[in-house]
Scaffold this active site. Structure first.
Site, PDB file in Angstrom:
ATOM      1  N   CYS A 105     -20.530 -29.605  34.982  1.00 24.48           N
ATOM      2  CA  CYS A 105     -20.640 -29.408  33.617  1.00 24.48           C
ATOM      3  C   CYS A 105     -19.561 -28.068  33.028  1.00 24.48           C
ATOM      4  CB  CYS A 105     -22.053 -28.606  33.605  1.00 24.48           C
ATOM      5  SG  CYS A 105     -22.503 -27.576  31.808  1.00 24.48           S
ATOM      6  N   LEU A 106     -18.742 -27.678  31.974  1.00 22.98           N
ATOM      7  CA  LEU A 106     -17.763 -27.174  31.582  1.00 22.98           C
ATOM      8  C   LEU A 106     -18.512 -25.482  31.942  1.00 22.98           C
ATOM      9  CD1 LEU A 106     -16.480 -28.186  28.936  1.00 22.98           C
ATOM     10  CD2 LEU A 106     -15.444 -28.648  30.903  1.00 22.98           C
ATOM     11  N   GLU A 148     -25.783 -33.131  26.946  1.00 26.50           N
ATOM     12  CA  GLU A 148     -26.136 -31.976  25.942  1.00 26.50           C
ATOM     13  C   GLU A 148     -26.777 -31.901  25.179  1.00 26.50           C
ATOM     14  OE1 GLU A 148     -22.600 -31.293  26.512  1.00 26.50           O
ATOM     15  OE2 GLU A 148     -22.090 -32.867  26.804  1.00 26.50           O
ATOM     16  N   HIS A 151     -28.714 -29.159  26.552  1.00 24.35           N
ATOM     17  CA  HIS A 151     -28.124 -27.894  26.758  1.00 24.35           C
ATOM     18  C   HIS A 151     -28.896 -26.826  25.320  1.00 24.35           C
ATOM     19  CE1 HIS A 151     -24.344 -26.616  29.487  1.00 24.35           C
ATOM     20  NE2 HIS A 151     -23.979 -27.958  29.109  1.00 24.35           N
TER      21      HIS A 151
HETATM   22  O1  GNR Z   1     -17.178 -32.977  31.460  1.00 21.98           O
HETATM   23  C1  GNR Z   1     -18.798 -33.180  31.707  1.00 21.98           C
HETATM   24  N1  GNR Z   1     -18.857 -33.982  32.289  1.00 21.98           N
HETATM   25  C2  GNR Z   1     -20.025 -34.724  32.596  1.00 21.98           C
HETATM   26  C3  GNR Z   1     -19.761 -35.377  33.490  1.00 21.98           C
HETATM   27  C4  GNR Z   1     -21.387 -35.868  34.294  1.00 21.98           C
HETATM   28  C5  GNR Z   1     -22.190 -35.787  32.922  1.00 21.98           C
HETATM   29  C6  GNR Z   1     -22.078 -34.138  32.204  1.00 21.98           C
HETATM   30  C7  GNR Z   1     -20.834 -34.182  32.021  1.00 21.98           C
HETATM   31  S1  GNR Z   1     -20.914 -33.478  30.125  1.00 21.98           S
HETATM   32  C8  GNR Z   1     -19.772 -32.151  31.270  1.00 21.98           C
HETATM   33  C9  GNR Z   1     -18.897 -31.332  29.634  1.00 21.98           C
HETATM   34  C10 GNR Z   1     -20.258 -30.421  29.542  1.00 21.98           C
HETATM   35  O2  GNR Z   1     -20.496 -29.694  30.058  1.00 21.98           O
HETATM   36  N2  GNR Z   1     -20.617 -30.689  28.539  1.00 21.98           N
HETATM   37  O3  GNR Z   1     -22.162 -29.807  28.411  1.00 21.98           O
HETATM   38 NI    NI Z   2     -22.889 -29.226  30.559  1.00 19.83          NI
END
Ligand code: GNR
Ligand code: NI
Length: 197
Positions: A105-106, A148, A151
């Site tokens: 997750c970013l 997502e 989130h």
């Molecule tokens: O870039 C992302 N890669 C990812 C890899 C596996 C499952 C979910 C993701 S989402 C993430 C980007 C992010 O944080 N989106 O909220």
């Molecule tokens: Ni995420």
């Protein structure tokens, strides 16, 4: 009388990178509300979110992560930016085939762990023009959409891990943030520029 507005070419740069909130920032726990107005400002936000997601780089971004608590998701799970998807006010109509996938997750940078989720989902959402659509997603796209949508509910993938793991992750990220110099906000940058610094 002189206008104090910026000239048009400085008023709206083509696109902008947005700051991404990081765990354990409490703003990531905010519940997003549905979008009711489909206008140029929304379209602009969507473009900025795509630019931010591609630059990161990531395969998905929820508005919650850029401190906009509206039900908006952008995704592109292709290798070549060929599958940009927008989901506004998304609802999952059905899920099947539970499996495990490694997630990142970013908003939880540098942390990866396995999460169990449906590997196929049927989704109803609106596009950037407010037009309703339905689609089926599978594999990484199904997993990403659920990540997502979490989130938008103020939920993070680390919430599926044990308390012990989550506390370790929080301490690691808090330390990394302390050791990293804080990014000045744009008001400070403008004030500095005005003072010729
Ligand atoms: O870039 C992302 N890669 C990812 C890899 C596996 C499952 C979910 C993701 S989402 C993430 C980007 C992010 O944080 N989106 O909220
Ligand atoms: Ni995420």
């Amino acid at each position: 009388m002189m206008s104090n507005e910026l000239p048009f070419w400085q008023g709206s740069p083509p696109m902008a990178l947005l700051d991404i909130l990081e765990f354990p920032d409490p703003r990531l726990r905010t519940r997003a509300v549905p979008i009711t107005i489909f206008d140029a400002a929304l379209s602009r936000l969507i473009d900025d979110m795509f630019e931010t997601m591609y630059a990161a780089p990531g395969i998905g971004l929820a508005a919650s992560q850029v401190d906009v608590h509206r039900q908006l998701i952008v995704m592109d799970c292709s290798n070549d930016r060929s599958d940009p998807l927008v989901f506004i006010n998304p609802e999952i109509l059905s899920r099947e085939n539970v499996g495990v996938m490694e997630e990142g997750c970013l908003s939880v940078p540098g942390i990866f762990d396995e999460v169990e989720r449906a590997q196929r989902v049927r989704v109803r959402a609106k596009d950037r023009d407010g037009k309703a659509f339905e689609c089926e997603l599978d594999g990484i796209r199904a997993v990403c959409l659920q990540h997502e949508m979490d989130h938008l509910d103020g939920k993070l993938f680390v919430d599926y891990l044990s308390t012990l793991k989550r506390d370790r992750i929080r301490k690691k990220l808090e330390k990394e943030r302390r050791d990293r110099p804080a990014k000045p906000d744009s008001a400070e940058v403008s004030a500095g520029a005005a003072l010729g610094r």
